[in-house]
Design an enzyme around this catalytic site. Structure first.
Site, PDB file in Angstrom:
ATOM      1  N   PHE A 123       0.845  -1.182   0.000  1.00  0.00           N
ATOM      2  CA  PHE A 123       0.000   0.000   0.000  1.00  0.00           C
ATOM      3  C   PHE A 123       0.886   1.239   0.000  1.00  0.00           C
ATOM      4  CE2 PHE A 123      -3.715  -2.483   1.012  1.00  0.00           C
ATOM      5  CZ  PHE A 123      -4.785  -1.664   0.651  1.00  0.00           C
ATOM      6  N   HIS A 170       2.244  -6.155   6.923  1.00  0.00           N
ATOM      7  CA  HIS A 170       1.249  -6.361   5.875  1.00  0.00           C
ATOM      8  C   HIS A 170       1.883  -6.662   4.510  1.00  0.00           C
ATOM      9  CE1 HIS A 170      -2.053  -4.923   8.472  1.00  0.00           C
ATOM     10  NE2 HIS A 170      -1.128  -4.135   8.974  1.00  0.00           N
ATOM     11  N   HIS A 181      -0.329 -12.311   4.786  1.00  0.00           N
ATOM     12  CA  HIS A 181      -0.345 -11.887   6.181  1.00  0.00           C
ATOM     13  C   HIS A 181      -1.734 -12.071   6.777  1.00  0.00           C
ATOM     14  CE1 HIS A 181      -1.672  -8.259   4.010  1.00  0.00           C
ATOM     15  NE2 HIS A 181      -2.390  -8.007   5.088  1.00  0.00           N
ATOM     16  N   ASP A 209      -4.190 -10.111   9.292  1.00  0.00           N
ATOM     17  CA  ASP A 209      -4.507  -8.927  10.080  1.00  0.00           C
ATOM     18  C   ASP A 209      -4.946  -9.350  11.475  1.00  0.00           C
ATOM     19  OD1 ASP A 209      -4.047  -7.256   7.944  1.00  0.00           O
ATOM     20  OD2 ASP A 209      -6.169  -6.808   7.557  1.00  0.00           O
ATOM     21  N   HIS A 253      -5.551  -4.079  14.076  1.00  0.00           N
ATOM     22  CA  HIS A 253      -5.368  -3.300  12.850  1.00  0.00           C
ATOM     23  C   HIS A 253      -6.534  -2.345  12.604  1.00  0.00           C
ATOM     24  CE1 HIS A 253      -4.148  -2.229   8.859  1.00  0.00           C
ATOM     25  NE2 HIS A 253      -5.031  -2.984   8.231  1.00  0.00           N
ATOM     26  N   HIS A 309     -13.686  -4.861   7.093  1.00  0.00           N
ATOM     27  CA  HIS A 309     -12.869  -5.075   8.295  1.00  0.00           C
ATOM     28  C   HIS A 309     -13.729  -4.936   9.554  1.00  0.00           C
ATOM     29  CE1 HIS A 309      -9.261  -4.476   5.715  1.00  0.00           C
ATOM     30  NE2 HIS A 309      -8.667  -5.208   6.635  1.00  0.00           N
ATOM     31  N   GLU A 352      -4.703 -12.078   3.817  1.00  0.00           N
ATOM     32  CA  GLU A 352      -4.661 -11.247   2.610  1.00  0.00           C
ATOM     33  C   GLU A 352      -3.351 -11.486   1.864  1.00  0.00           C
ATOM     34  OE1 GLU A 352      -7.327  -7.530   4.374  1.00  0.00           O
ATOM     35  OE2 GLU A 352      -5.155  -7.551   4.734  1.00  0.00           O
TER      36      GLU A 352
END
Length: 207
Positions: free
Chosen positions: A18, A48, A52, A54, A58, A159, A171
């Protein structure tokens, strides 16, 4: 020997992240030589990067960190469902064909081949789909894109559904070579105190 599918991407300095996240970096703190008996490296990265899990921390202050999550969700029978090129959101209609006798873990393949560069136009979960899966007894969902929410989302509705329903998530998986069907999932997070996520070496094993 049971067949194994490695569904984790290689982590390197080229791994997509990201925008603004901490990339993977590796440096050598010692090298094998006449004066040193070992090679020794150090790494820095966002948890991340790559495949991974979460942690609830998070997306909720005061929620469980990676060191505090229970492990049962990350290990056991799992169904891979194809929703390739499903568009921006994975809808219930994309998964309904595989709903019978759903196991507690579901991985959705959205990509013909997992992205190796950052692409903000990835598929994510519609919040209603998360709710529907939980109603079928699912405890963990995963996918082969960077997030269960769109890259532009500020509310992170999916989420927040995970938080409300006490679901776990994986993810950035790689499902390119995995056919639809049932497998055993093994994808344990590291016991990282205070961390909002953890890298995993995710694999599927034939039942």
């Amino acid at each position: 020997m049971k067949r194994i599918w490695d569904i984790s991407p290689q982590v390197s300095e080229q791994s997509p992240i990201f925008p603004g996240d901490e990339p993977f970096r590796l440096k050598w703190t010692a090298r094998l030589s006449a004066d040193c008996p070992v090679n020794l490296s150090a790494i820095t990265m966002s948890p991340h990067v790559g495949a991974h899990a979460d942690a609830p921390l998070h997306y909720a202050n005061g929620a469980a960190s990676s060191a505090e999550v229970e492990l049962q969700a990350y290990l056991g029978p799992c169904r891979v469902i194809h929703a390739i090129n499903c568009g921006p959101l994975i809808q219930i209609e994309h998964l309904r064909h595989a709903a019978a006798l759903m196991p507690a873990r579901v991985l959705v393949r959205c990509c013909q081949s997992a992205d190796t560069e950052w692409n903000p136009d990835f598929s994510a979960f519609a919040p209603d789909t998360v709710d529907w899966l939980a109603g079928l007894g699912v405890k963990l969902i995963g996918l082969d894109t960077p997030s269960v929410d769109p890259a532009s989302s500020k509310l992170l509705a999916s989420h927040q559904q995970l938080l409300r329903l006490n679901l776990r998530v994986l993810e950035n998986l790689v499902l390119d070579e995995v056919a639809e069907g049932d497998y055993e999932l093994i994808a344990l997070p590291l016991k990282l105190a205070g961390a909002c996520a953890s890298p995993v070496r995710a694999i599927l094993r034939e039942l």
